[in-house]
Scaffold this motif. Structure first.
Motif, PDB file in Angstrom:
ATOM      1  N   ALA A 258       0.829  -1.210   0.000  1.00 47.79           N
ATOM      2  CA  ALA A 258       0.000   0.000   0.000  1.00 47.79           C
ATOM      3  C   ALA A 258       0.863   1.260   0.000  1.00 47.79           C
ATOM      4  O   ALA A 258       0.582   2.240  -0.717  1.00 47.79           O
ATOM      5  CB  ALA A 258      -0.937  -0.010   1.212  1.00 47.79           C
ATOM      6  N   LEU A 259       1.934   1.244   0.797  1.00 48.68           N
ATOM      7  CA  LEU A 259       2.835   2.398   0.832  1.00 48.68           C
ATOM      8  C   LEU A 259       3.557   2.575  -0.504  1.00 48.68           C
ATOM      9  O   LEU A 259       3.728   3.712  -0.994  1.00 48.68           O
ATOM     10  CB  LEU A 259       3.853   2.219   1.959  1.00 48.68           C
ATOM     11  N   ALA A 260       3.992   1.448  -1.094  1.00 47.13           N
ATOM     12  CA  ALA A 260       4.666   1.539  -2.397  1.00 47.13           C
ATOM     13  C   ALA A 260       3.707   2.052  -3.458  1.00 47.13           C
ATOM     14  O   ALA A 260       4.096   2.848  -4.337  1.00 47.13           O
ATOM     15  CB  ALA A 260       5.230   0.167  -2.784  1.00 47.13           C
ATOM     16  N   GLN A 261       2.446   1.606  -3.416  1.00 49.98           N
ATOM     17  CA  GLN A 261       1.450   2.067  -4.377  1.00 49.98           C
ATOM     18  C   GLN A 261       1.184   3.552  -4.208  1.00 49.98           C
ATOM     19  O   GLN A 261       1.052   4.304  -5.193  1.00 49.98           O
ATOM     20  CB  GLN A 261       0.149   1.277  -4.199  1.00 49.98           C
ATOM     21  N   LYS A 262       1.123   4.029  -2.948  1.00 48.76           N
ATOM     22  CA  LYS A 262       0.886   5.456  -2.687  1.00 48.76           C
ATOM     23  C   LYS A 262       2.067   6.296  -3.178  1.00 48.76           C
ATOM     24  O   LYS A 262       1.893   7.372  -3.771  1.00 48.76           O
ATOM     25  CB  LYS A 262       0.674   5.671  -1.194  1.00 48.76           C
ATOM     26  N   LEU A 263       3.299   5.769  -2.916  1.00 48.24           N
ATOM     27  CA  LEU A 263       4.478   6.491  -3.392  1.00 48.24           C
ATOM     28  C   LEU A 263       4.474   6.591  -4.907  1.00 48.24           C
ATOM     29  O   LEU A 263       4.812   7.637  -5.481  1.00 48.24           O
ATOM     30  CB  LEU A 263       5.742   5.778  -2.897  1.00 48.24           C
ATOM     31  N   TYR A 264       4.066   5.509  -5.580  1.00 52.45           N
ATOM     32  CA  TYR A 264       4.003   5.512  -7.033  1.00 52.45           C
ATOM     33  C   TYR A 264       3.003   6.560  -7.534  1.00 52.45           C
ATOM     34  O   TYR A 264       3.298   7.325  -8.481  1.00 52.45           O
ATOM     35  CB  TYR A 264       3.619   4.114  -7.513  1.00 52.45           C
ATOM     36  N   GLU A 265       1.819   6.622  -6.921  1.00 56.31           N
ATOM     37  CA  GLU A 265       0.819   7.604  -7.333  1.00 56.31           C
ATOM     38  C   GLU A 265       1.303   9.025  -7.068  1.00 56.31           C
ATOM     39  O   GLU A 265       1.099   9.933  -7.898  1.00 56.31           O
ATOM     40  CB  GLU A 265      -0.488   7.339  -6.593  1.00 56.31           C
ATOM     41  N   ASP A 266       1.954   9.239  -5.929  1.00 55.43           N
ATOM     42  CA  ASP A 266       2.466  10.577  -5.608  1.00 55.43           C
ATOM     43  C   ASP A 266       3.539  11.004  -6.600  1.00 55.43           C
ATOM     44  O   ASP A 266       3.574  12.173  -7.060  1.00 55.43           O
ATOM     45  CB  ASP A 266       3.026  10.598  -4.182  1.00 55.43           C
ATOM     46  N   ASN A 267       4.434  10.042  -6.918  1.00 52.16           N
ATOM     47  CA  ASN A 267       5.505  10.399  -7.861  1.00 52.16           C
ATOM     48  C   ASN A 267       4.941  10.714  -9.245  1.00 52.16           C
ATOM     49  O   ASN A 267       5.435  11.612  -9.942  1.00 52.16           O
ATOM     50  CB  ASN A 267       6.508   9.245  -7.969  1.00 52.16           C
ATOM     51  N   ARG A 269       2.061  12.124  -9.913  1.00 51.57           N
ATOM     52  CA  ARG A 269       1.503  13.479  -9.883  1.00 51.57           C
ATOM     53  C   ARG A 269       2.600  14.538  -9.888  1.00 51.57           C
ATOM     54  O   ARG A 269       2.472  15.587 -10.553  1.00 51.57           O
ATOM     55  CB  ARG A 269       0.612  13.641  -8.658  1.00 51.57           C
ATOM     56  N   GLN A 270       3.692  14.254  -9.147  1.00 53.66           N
ATOM     57  CA  GLN A 270       4.775  15.249  -9.127  1.00 53.66           C
ATOM     58  C   GLN A 270       5.469  15.341 -10.484  1.00 53.66           C
ATOM     59  O   GLN A 270       5.911  16.421 -10.883  1.00 53.66           O
ATOM     60  CB  GLN A 270       5.795  14.867  -8.043  1.00 53.66           C
ATOM     61  N   ILE A 273       3.357  17.512 -12.763  1.00 48.65           N
ATOM     62  CA  ILE A 273       3.447  18.978 -12.531  1.00 48.65           C
ATOM     63  C   ILE A 273       4.878  19.474 -12.670  1.00 48.65           C
ATOM     64  O   ILE A 273       5.152  20.653 -12.475  1.00 48.65           O
ATOM     65  CB  ILE A 273       2.880  19.348 -11.157  1.00 48.65           C
ATOM     66  N   GLY A 274       5.825  18.568 -12.961  1.00 57.39           N
ATOM     67  CA  GLY A 274       7.184  18.980 -13.262  1.00 57.39           C
ATOM     68  C   GLY A 274       8.063  19.183 -12.071  1.00 57.39           C
ATOM     69  O   GLY A 274       9.128  19.809 -12.201  1.00 57.39           O
ATOM     70  N   THR A 275       7.723  18.632 -10.883  1.00 57.52           N
ATOM     71  CA  THR A 275       8.559  18.809  -9.690  1.00 57.52           C
ATOM     72  C   THR A 275       9.417  17.601  -9.388  1.00 57.52           C
ATOM     73  O   THR A 275      10.129  17.592  -8.388  1.00 57.52           O
ATOM     74  CB  THR A 275       7.667  19.107  -8.470  1.00 57.52           C
ATOM     75  N   LEU A 276       9.336  16.569 -10.236  1.00 55.35           N
ATOM     76  CA  LEU A 276      10.100  15.353  -9.968  1.00 55.35           C
ATOM     77  C   LEU A 276      10.531  14.747 -11.291  1.00 55.35           C
ATOM     78  O   LEU A 276       9.797  14.804 -12.278  1.00 55.35           O
ATOM     79  CB  LEU A 276       9.244  14.341  -9.178  1.00 55.35           C
ATOM     80  N   ALA A 277      11.728  14.170 -11.265  1.00 57.82           N
ATOM     81  CA  ALA A 277      12.258  13.562 -12.485  1.00 57.82           C
ATOM     82  C   ALA A 277      11.467  12.297 -12.831  1.00 57.82           C
ATOM     83  O   ALA A 277      11.055  11.558 -11.934  1.00 57.82           O
ATOM     84  CB  ALA A 277      13.741  13.223 -12.296  1.00 57.82           C
ATOM     85  N   PRO A 278      11.248  11.989 -14.124  1.00 61.44           N
ATOM     86  CA  PRO A 278      10.476  10.796 -14.531  1.00 61.44           C
ATOM     87  C   PRO A 278      11.088   9.481 -14.042  1.00 61.44           C
ATOM     88  O   PRO A 278      10.377   8.494 -13.854  1.00 61.44           O
ATOM     89  CB  PRO A 278      10.476  10.882 -16.048  1.00 61.44           C
TER      90      PRO A 278
END
Length: 390
Positions: A258-267, A269-270, A273-278
């Motif tokens: 669940a935590l890995a899935q949430k991190l994936y969804e957060d990444n 979104r970032q 919006i251009g705040t995180l590298a692909p």
């Protein structure tokens, strides 16, 4: 009393109960033969041994609620004592040892002979026809004789190397001779005899060695049964806590996924919006795949542990009532207390006195010594003193 101490005490009590939970067949003392009363030939008829039941005990059904088997460690131990097939098989060991003791009490194979009384009865009937060259002796040209013989023998041996016998015989003979004073004639005899071995086979040692070995073997069988119970209870306890660990491990792996899935969804979104590298999305996706794999492995381990537990607790683990039921452990995880540390020498001494396999080894050494002594006696010359009175 702490919960851990209570559980240890309960396990010790259940170990004692295991020895007191006999199969129906064990209500019989197989070291003693049947009585001659009321059936004269009772000792020579086989003992009835009930067929074993392969149905699970009702306790299992009582513990199933809403499709789950709610199981405490104490319930697991009780179920193992009632249903485990290895324990059920081991219960027959003492019975088999008792039948061997009964066999040796008969004295088969001893130098003195059979300790059981031996009674024989022989009956013989003959008809003889003898041509005569003269009628002067028998009063007939053709002598007919019809002897009827009855012989009764009683013999028995004793642990001292002594044996005795009683023989009674009588013969009735009828004839067509008119020269015989008694027709029919009777001839009877009664004989008492005894034999005492003086070297080979003298005394209790060589004549009771098989009985002593059988008694030791019966005790060995008792300790083998105790060891089997201890091993199964140890397996049940280990399997129970392995099952608890497997269930908790599945919960941990589910949270990790669940935590890995949430991190994936957060990444994702970032990155949008251009705040995180692909590349971070790829890393998070790989972490999701890894945690999902870990979850599958943990779920498989849980299922395997469920099967292991059912095999230990049920005679028929594929019973439809039990096969699809999920086991729900009722014991909470606790931090174990520090055990009392026993000095190593005391621990060794306790093990030497209490461990069943040690006792079995000691009894086996006694049997070997009895066998050696018997072999030495068998090498002595045979010298007997015998007497008879007729």
């Amino acid at each position: 009393m702490t919960s851990a101490t209570f559980r240890r005490s309960a396990v010790s009590l259940l170990l004692v109960l295991a020895l007191a939970l006999p199969l129906p067949a064990q209500n019989i003392d197989f070291s003693k033969g049947k009585s001659h009363i009321p059936f004269v030939f009772g000792p020579y008829t086989p003992q009835f041994v009930p067929q074993p039941s392969l149905r699970n005990s009702p306790r299992i059904e009582d513990l199933i609620h809403e499709g789950k088997l709610y199981l405490s460690l104490q319930d697991a131990i009780y179920l193992a004592l009632e249903n485990n097939l290895d324990i059920a098989t081991a219960r027959y060991g003492p019975d088999i040892a008792e039948t061997d003791l009964l066999r040796t009490k008969a004295g088969a194979g001893t130098p003195a002979g059979s300790f059981d009384p031996t009674v024989t009865y022989d009956f013989g009937w003959n008809r003889r026809s003898q041509p005569q060259t003269t009628t002067f002796i028998a009063g007939t040209n053709k002598l007919l004789q019809t002897p009827v013989a009855n012989t009764f023998t009683y013999s028995q041996a004793f642990h001292t190397g002594t044996s005795f016998s009683i023989l009674f015989s009588t013969t009735r003979t009828s004839t067509n001779s008119n020269r015989t004073a008694f027709n029919p004639s009777f001839n009877s005899s009664l004989q008492f005899g005894f034999t005492q071995r003086l070297l080979n086979g003298f005394g209790f040692g060589p004549n009771t060695r098989f009985i002593r070995i059988a008694k030791n073997s019966r005790e060995i069988s008792d300790h083998a049964f105790l060891q089997q119970v201890m091993d199964i209870l140890s397996q049940v306890k280990n399997a129970y806590w392995e099952l608890v660990f497997a269930r908790e491990d599945v919960k941990v792996k589910e949270q990790s996924l669940a935590l890995a899935q949430k991190l994936y969804e957060d990444n994702k979104r970032q990155v949008e919006i251009g705040t995180l590298a692909p590349i971070e999305v790829v890393r998070a996706e790989a972490e999701v795949a890894r945690t999902r794999q870990d979850l599958i492995v943990a779920q498989t381990t849980l299922l395997q542990q469920q099967i292991t537990m059912k095999n230990l607790l049920a005679k028929n683990p594929i019973d439809p009532l039990l096969a699809l039921v999920e086991i729900e452990p009722a014991e909470p995880l606790e931090v174990p207390e520090l055990p009392e540390v026993i000095p190593i020498q005391d621990a060794i001494q306790i093990a030497m006195e209490k461990r069943p396999e040690i006792v079995q080894g000691q009894l086996d050494l006694k049997n070997q010594k009895i066998t050696v002594d018997g072999a030495k006696n068998a090498m002595l010359p045979t010298v007997d003193v015998s007497g008879s009175y007729t």
